[in-house]
Design a protein around this motif. Structure first.
Motif, mmCIF file in Angstrom:
data_model
loop_
_atom_site.group_PDB
_atom_site.id
_atom_site.type_symbol
_atom_site.label_atom_id
_atom_site.label_comp_id
_atom_site.label_asym_id
_atom_site.label_seq_id
_atom_site.Cartn_x
_atom_site.Cartn_y
_atom_site.Cartn_z
ATOM 1 N N PHE A 1 0.830 -1.187 0.000
ATOM 2 C CA PHE A 1 0.000 0.000 0.000
ATOM 3 C C PHE A 1 0.869 1.243 0.000
ATOM 4 N N GLU A 2 0.332 2.310 -0.555
ATOM 5 C CA GLU A 2 1.097 3.552 -0.640
ATOM 6 C C GLU A 2 1.376 4.118 0.762
ATOM 7 N N GLY A 3 2.530 4.841 0.831
ATOM 8 C CA GLY A 3 2.950 5.432 2.103
ATOM 9 C C GLY A 3 3.893 4.542 2.884
ATOM 10 N N ASN A 4 3.967 3.269 2.538
ATOM 11 C CA ASN A 4 4.869 2.359 3.235
ATOM 12 C C ASN A 4 6.251 2.379 2.594
ATOM 13 N N GLU A 5 7.168 1.647 3.230
ATOM 14 C CA GLU A 5 8.548 1.541 2.764
ATOM 15 C C GLU A 5 8.790 0.142 2.267
ATOM 16 N N VAL A 6 9.500 0.015 1.139
ATOM 17 C CA VAL A 6 9.749 -1.288 0.551
ATOM 18 C C VAL A 6 11.233 -1.423 0.222
ATOM 19 N N GLU A 7 11.793 -2.625 0.404
ATOM 20 C CA GLU A 7 13.200 -2.901 0.111
ATOM 21 C C GLU A 7 13.291 -3.920 -1.017
ATOM 22 N N LEU A 8 14.013 -3.550 -2.083
ATOM 23 C CA LEU A 8 14.234 -4.434 -3.227
ATOM 24 C C LEU A 8 15.659 -4.949 -3.138
ATOM 25 N N ALA A 9 15.854 -6.278 -3.081
ATOM 26 C CA ALA A 9 17.157 -6.893 -2.858
ATOM 27 C C ALA A 9 17.682 -7.505 -4.143
ATOM 28 N N CYS A 10 19.035 -7.338 -4.336
ATOM 29 C CA CYS A 10 19.706 -7.881 -5.523
ATOM 30 C C CYS A 10 21.023 -8.492 -5.075
ATOM 31 N N LEU A 11 21.324 -9.726 -5.495
ATOM 32 C CA LEU A 11 22.523 -10.457 -5.081
ATOM 33 C C LEU A 11 23.420 -10.689 -6.292
ATOM 34 N N GLN B 1 15.886 5.272 -14.882
ATOM 35 C CA GLN B 1 16.934 6.207 -14.473
ATOM 36 C C GLN B 1 17.792 5.555 -13.388
ATOM 37 N N VAL B 2 19.109 5.855 -13.452
ATOM 38 C CA VAL B 2 20.008 5.295 -12.437
ATOM 39 C C VAL B 2 19.646 5.905 -11.082
ATOM 40 N N VAL B 3 19.510 5.038 -10.108
ATOM 41 C CA VAL B 3 19.100 5.488 -8.775
ATOM 42 C C VAL B 3 20.328 5.971 -8.004
ATOM 43 N N ARG B 4 20.231 7.182 -7.474
ATOM 44 C CA ARG B 4 21.255 7.717 -6.569
ATOM 45 C C ARG B 4 20.626 7.852 -5.177
ATOM 46 N N THR B 5 21.455 7.820 -4.189
ATOM 47 C CA THR B 5 20.935 7.939 -2.820
ATOM 48 C C THR B 5 20.267 9.289 -2.633
ATOM 49 N N ASP B 6 18.992 9.236 -2.202
ATOM 50 C CA ASP B 6 18.213 10.445 -1.972
ATOM 51 C C ASP B 6 17.636 10.329 -0.563
ATOM 52 N N ALA B 7 17.911 11.335 0.265
ATOM 53 C CA ALA B 7 17.476 11.264 1.659
ATOM 54 C C ALA B 7 15.963 11.177 1.783
ATOM 55 N N ARG B 8 15.226 11.678 0.774
ATOM 56 C CA ARG B 8 13.767 11.689 0.873
ATOM 57 C C ARG B 8 13.130 10.438 0.286
ATOM 58 N N LYS B 9 13.653 9.961 -0.843
ATOM 59 C CA LYS B 9 12.968 8.884 -1.562
ATOM 60 C C LYS B 9 13.750 7.572 -1.537
ATOM 61 N N TYR B 10 15.044 7.587 -1.942
ATOM 62 C CA TYR B 10 15.790 6.340 -2.145
ATOM 63 C C TYR B 10 16.909 6.201 -1.116
ATOM 64 N N ARG B 11 17.186 4.949 -0.776
ATOM 65 C CA ARG B 11 18.363 4.626 0.040
ATOM 66 C C ARG B 11 19.004 3.361 -0.508
ATOM 67 N N LEU B 12 20.293 3.438 -0.823
ATOM 68 C CA LEU B 12 21.034 2.287 -1.332
ATOM 69 C C LEU B 12 21.902 1.739 -0.211
ATOM 70 N N GLN B 13 21.873 0.440 -0.020
ATOM 71 C CA GLN B 13 22.636 -0.202 1.036
ATOM 72 C C GLN B 13 23.320 -1.435 0.462
ATOM 73 N N GLN B 14 24.670 -1.470 0.613
ATOM 74 C CA GLN B 14 25.442 -2.581 0.057
ATOM 75 C C GLN B 14 26.122 -3.319 1.195
ATOM 76 N N GLU B 15 25.985 -4.589 1.228
ATOM 77 C CA GLU B 15 26.602 -5.432 2.251
ATOM 78 C C GLU B 15 27.010 -6.742 1.591
ATOM 79 N N ASN B 16 28.341 -6.952 1.629
ATOM 80 C CA ASN B 16 28.907 -8.114 0.932
ATOM 81 C C ASN B 16 28.482 -8.075 -0.536
ATOM 82 N N ALA B 17 27.799 -9.124 -1.010
ATOM 83 C CA ALA B 17 27.396 -9.182 -2.416
ATOM 84 C C ALA B 17 25.983 -8.657 -2.629
#
Length: 837
Positions: free
Chosen positions: A515-525, A543-559
């Motif tokens: 539902f709209e307004g929630n937060e979702v995490e898309l994972a890629c290995l 469009q290439v996603v860049r870290t945006d404090a309001r909309k997007y957050r990129l998090q990399q851990e290991n692979a």
């Protein structure tokens, strides 16, 4: 003894003297019983005292002393004694101070004129016989030597010139002996010569005769020494002698180690002392006897000359030395084991380049073991690799004149632990591909090189770490490259292979909904570290996603590379999101379909109550919901109620309160301008979905309600009346004598039905005043009471019609004031208060 007898003897003695003297004076000798003759020689010192004895017998009867000076035959009397008293001739004072004690003549402060022959004639009486004794004493007056005076004909002669020294005395009894002494700090006082005459002749003076000279004269009385006189022989300079500290010689002269303090001292015997000048390679560098070089350097090797000058004689001499400065090479000796003969042999190389003279190097198995042949600057030994055990140590010894002890350099040959590792990494933007091969450690270091599948060597041979860089190319995918490691102590080479592959991606879920307004995490290995592959996320607009404090957050851990979307919006954020990876030999991607759903509409809302409170600055709002549906909050909006002119939009709605709890159904809104009429509406919200707004309403004035005001006024009036009555009663009781009528009026009533009789105008005024006070207390409510009544809100849920009113309080009219001229019967006053709820 009887005095008369004594006197008789004295007279007889004088008679005998008178008898004898003429014979003595004329040199005639009378025949006597016995005559004794003695001769003596006595020496006396001038200015001192001397004793001249006249025999050793008892006291003579008569003693007569006479003196005959040298060169004369005429004796002269000097003293006489008759045994009782003695007398000294007045003229004998030229000989000294004489005194005669018995027969002994003492001369004090002896004079030189006393030198001559003294004759003592003494007569002794024995049994009326006269015994005559003659003592001949030759007095020799000795004169002490005076302090000698020393002279030199030349006190500063040039070496080789003659010098004559004379020593003279003013007086002294000969013989006078002369002796010569010389004093120096080194030798002390030394006797030079002894002479009969006061003369010392140095025919050829030299530097050894320099010193302080004194002359000593001596006779049998005393000895005297003259004052010192310095003989200063001028000579030189001799040929200088140069000494070097620290002392070190070589075949060319002297040597010194670099950075040492070197002191060059020049000594050339000279009087006066030499003036020294130092020259370095013919250039004057210093003036003085000691030339100190604080920290000598290699550039100061050369010829040092010392020039000595005698400024008095204007003579000079010089000498030169060669000073060589030894210096060590920079750093320390290096011991390096190297592979040789195609990695089959081990070469031990010891090197220490530079320095002067060159360093001597030699290899030994241990420091005290057998020595190899010493060589300069480099020493190399070859050993077969198969004969060398892993962990064997070798020692190289370095010797140099500038070293106190030999310098030691050790090395241990060993094969590194671990395994050979290799990898392939792409550079930034995948422009180049870098093959890396590592095997750290070991002595000598492991030699590494890359080769392709055709066994072609790529790049060159390197130790421990080998990197080969090549241009990225898609055709390299699936190809294999090999890294080869070789070491002299390994029987065969070790290999490591690298396979170049394009990246591979895996996503956790291919479809995601929320539902709209929630937060979702898309994972890629990213499966496997493929050449440092770079991974990117593309949004639903590709469009290439860049870290945006309001909309997007990129998090990399290991692979894993995860993309988080915040505050999702319906329709705007729905779509396909793509995870893409690429490296130097290929690329790939994986997609995720994201569906953002909208929340259902909330139920409708109607306003059930909207009235003013607090003089139109605050409103009370109540509402109700209609229908079913989920809701999360309410929103209240307002704007001015006046109509907008034609062709002009009405003022926009302003949200006054938001996020009202979904269980709440009323709200107070304050801060309103009383001069403005506002319109209100309310909306229900379900998360992001807003329902239809309610009808628009303006607040109504609240109904008038005087009930609280009347109750308050009545209670206040009762309290005031009670307090006033008590005060009046207290006053009447205390002043009953001053107001008897008033006292009787209150306390002489007839039962409970009695009425107050007003018989005077003053009583009528008092009654009127009391009625007026009651009227004020129970009449119309005050302004404050009205405001208090206005603040009272209706009960929740109570419907208050707009035309409702509160009954007014009915107050009785005040009684008429009676005419003071007419007497009326007493009147009962009744106050009735009626309140309508």
């Amino acid at each position: 003894m009887d005095y008369g007898l004594t006197r008789n003897l004295q007279i007889r003695s004088l008679l005998k003297i008178i008898y004898i003297l003429p014979t003595v004076a004329y040199g005639q000798l009378l025949p006597l019983k016995e005559t004794k003759y003695e001769e003596h020689v006595v020496k006396g010192v001038r200015d001192r005292s001397v004793l001249l004895p006249c025999g050793d017998a008892a006291s003579p009867m008569v003693v007569f002393w006479s003196f005959t000076k040298l060169g004369s035959d005429i004796p002269r009397a000097v003293a006489i004694s008759n045994g009782v008293e003695s007398k000294v001739e007045r003229g004998s004072g030229a000989l000294g101070n004489m005194t005669l004690d018995n027969s002994t003549l003492e001369i004090e402060n002896l004079k030189t004129a006393a030198e001559g022959r003294f004759l003592c004639q003494a007569m002794y009486g024995e049994e009326d016989e006269i015994k005559v004794v003659y003592f001949y004493i030759e007095l020799i007056v000795l004169v002490p030597v005076s302090k000698p005076f020393l002279q030199m004909n030349n006190s500063t002669p040039v070496e080789g010139m003659p010098v004559v020294m004379t020593c003279t005395v003013k007086e002294g009894t000969p013989p006078v002996a002369y002796s010569w002494q010389r004093y120096t700090n080194r030798d002390g006082t030394v006797s030079v010569a002894e002479t009969v005459e006061g003369l010392l002749n140095l025919t050829s003076s030299n530097r050894t005769q320099m010193g302080w000279y004194t002359c000593t004269t001596q006779n049998e009385v005393n000895s005297q020494t003259s004052d010192r006189m310095y003989l200063d022989v001028i000579y030189g300079p001799d040929e200088p002698v140069i000494s070097v500290e620290p002392f070190a010689v070589n075949q060319h002269g002297f040597s010194a180690n670099e950075q040492e303090e070197v002191i060059l001292t020049c000594l050339a015997s000279s009087n006066p002392p030499s003036h020294y000048i130092w020259f370095y390679n013919s250039s004057q560098v210093y003036s003085g006897q000691k030339y100190v070089i604080t920290r000598i350097s290699r550039t100061q090797t050369g010829i040092y000359t010392c020039l000595a000058q005698n400024m008095h004689l204007n003579t000079r001499t010089q000498t030169a030395i060669i000073l060589t400065v030894y210096y060590l090479p920079k750093g320390k000796p290096s011991c390096t084991p190297l592979p040789a003969t195609n990695f089959q042999d081990l070469a031990l190389r010891c090197s220490w380049q530079g320095g002067f003279p060159p360093v001597r190097l030699r290899w030994v198995k241990s420091r005290w073991g057998g020595n190899s042949t010493a060589t300069y600057s480099n020493a190399t030994q070859i050993h077969h690799g198969k004969d060398v055990r892993n962990g064997t140590s070798y020692t190289c010894l370095a010797s140099h004149p500038a070293l106190r002890d030999e310098t030691i350099c050790r090395t241990t040959v060993w094969v590194p632990g671990g395994n050979l590792t290799c990898s392939a990494v792409a550079t930034k933007q995948n422009e180049f591909l870098m093959l890396t091969c590592d095997w750290a450690g070991g002595e000598p270091r492991v030699t590494l090189w890359w080769r392709d599948r055709r066994d072609h060597v790529l790049g060159g041979l390197k130790q421990s770490h080998n990197i080969f860089v090549m241009k990225s190319n898609a055709t390299l995918g699936g190809k294999e490259f090999t890294c080869v490691a070789a070491h002299p102590l390994l029987t065969r080479a070790t290999e490591c292979r690298v396979l170049l592959e394009p990246p591979k991606l895996v996503v956790d879920r291919s479809r995601v909904s929320l539902f709209e307004g929630n937060e979702v995490e898309l994972a890629c290995l990213l499966e496997g570290a493929y050449l440092g592959s770079e991974v990117f996320w593309y949004n639903n607009k590709n469009q290439v996603v860049r870290t945006d404090a309001r909309k997007y957050r990129l998090q990399q851990e290991n692979a894993w590379l995860n993309l988080t979307l915040r505050d999702t919006e319906w329709m705007k954020d729905s779509g396909t999101y793509r995870c893409s990876a690429m490296n130097a030999v290929g690329n790939t991607s994986a997609s995720i379909n994201l569906l953002v759903k909208k929340y259902p509409s909330p139920p409708n809302v109607t306003i059930s109550k909207l009235i003013y409170t607090r003089h139109r600055t605050e409103v009370q709002l109540e509402w109700q919901t209609q229908g079913s549906g989920n809701l999360t909050s309410f929103v209240v909006q307002m704007r001015e109620a006046k109509k907008a002119p034609k062709n002009q939009l009405a003022s926009s709605w302003e949200t006054v309160v938001s996020d009202i709890d979904p269980d709440t159904r009323d709200q107070k809104l304050g801060g309103l301008d009383p001069a403005i009429v506002y319109a209100f509406r309310i909306l229900a919200v379900n998360h992001r979905t807003t329902g239809h707004p309610s009808e628009v309403k303006t607040p109504a004035d609240p109904p008038f309600n005087a009930y609280p005001a009347v109750i308050g006024a009545a209670v206040a009036g009762m309290i005031v009346a009670t307090v006033t009555s008590l005060l009046v009663f207290q006053y009447i009781i205390r002043n009953r004598e001053n107001n008897p009528r008033l006292h009787d009026l209150l306390f002489r009533m007839a039962g409970g039905e009695a009425r107050e009789h007003i018989s005077t105008p003053e009583d009528a005024e008092t009654a009127a005043g009391m009625e007026g006070g009651a009227s004020e207390q129970l009449g119309e409510p005050s302004t404050e009471a009205e405001e208090t009544a206005a603040d009272v809100s209706p009960r929740e849920g109570m419907e208050v019609p707009e035309d409702s009113a509160v009954a007014q309080e009915e107050a009785p009219a005040p009684a008429p004031v009676p005419d003071p001229t007419v007497e009326d019967p007493p009147v009962n006053v009744t106050i009735t208060v009626t309140a309508t709820p």
